[in-house]
Design an enzyme around this catalytic site. Structure first.
Site, PDB file in Angstrom:
ATOM      1  CB  CYS A 166      62.428 -67.840 -32.279  1.00  0.00           C
ATOM      2  SG  CYS A 166      61.187 -67.905 -32.345  1.00  0.00           S
ATOM      3  CB  CYS A 186      62.253 -64.658 -29.955  1.00  0.00           C
ATOM      4  SG  CYS A 186      61.584 -63.462 -31.932  1.00  0.00           S
ATOM      5  CB  CYS A 219      59.469 -66.312 -35.842  1.00  0.00           C
ATOM      6  SG  CYS A 219      60.541 -65.488 -34.757  1.00  0.00           S
ATOM      7  CB  CYS A 264      57.799 -64.279 -32.050  1.00  0.00           C
ATOM      8  SG  CYS A 264      58.456 -65.509 -32.486  1.00  0.00           S
ATOM      9  CB  CYS A 303      49.655 -55.280 -41.619  1.00  0.00           C
ATOM     10  SG  CYS A 303      50.569 -54.612 -42.594  1.00  0.00           S
TER      11      CYS A 303
HETATM   12 FE    FE Z   1      60.452 -65.828 -33.050  1.00  0.00          FE
END
Ligand code: FE
Length: 136
Positions: free
Chosen positions: A51, A100, A48, A97, A120
């Site tokens: 984060c 976060c 990510c 995610c 995607c």
């Molecule tokens: Fe994240």
């Protein structure tokens, strides 16, 4: 739903680039074939951009011809959360995610086996960590 990383929108604005902020925090979508990773084939882990959580392994990346990085499954079952998204008059499933709650992209049912799923994902929502090759 676990939310391990929480920041105010002002805090996200200072730690993300404007493009990352627009995608991760405002559900944006990058223009296809313009991102950093749609055509990347190196071995490693996509994390990510907000984060650092591990999200998708290069082992599950495939060529979808859409211009966005595409994966058939997340790194771990709980790496991402999904939620229904009816914006733009389309019934789609948003991918976030799980750490976060940053917006990553969408998941569709037209992916390859073994899952039949196509995650995607926007390049701007990801950072790539190349796999270290151990020298003997
Ligand atoms: Fe994240």
């Amino acid at each position: 739903m676990k939310t391990a990383v929480k920041k105010t929108e002002q805090e996200w604005k200072t730690c993300l680039t404007p493009e990352q902020y627009q995608i991760l925090r405002e559900n944006g979508t990058e223009v296809p074939f313009t991102g950093r990773y749609w055509n990347k084939k190196d071995n490693g882990m996509y994390v990510c951009a907000a984060c650092g959580a591990e999200l998708f392994s290069s082992e599950t990346k495939f060529e979808s011809y859409t211009g966005w990085p595409s994966f058939y499954k997340p790194a771990k079952a709980d790496s991402v959360d999904t939620k229904s998204d009816n914006a733009m008059l389309m019934a789609r499933t948003e991918v976030l995610c799980s750490k976060c709650q940053g917006h990553l992209g969408h998941v569709f049912n037209d992916g390859p086996q073994p899952t039949g799923l196509r995650y995607c994902i926007n390049s701007a929502a990801l950072d790539f960590k190349k796999k270290e090759v151990r020298k003997k």
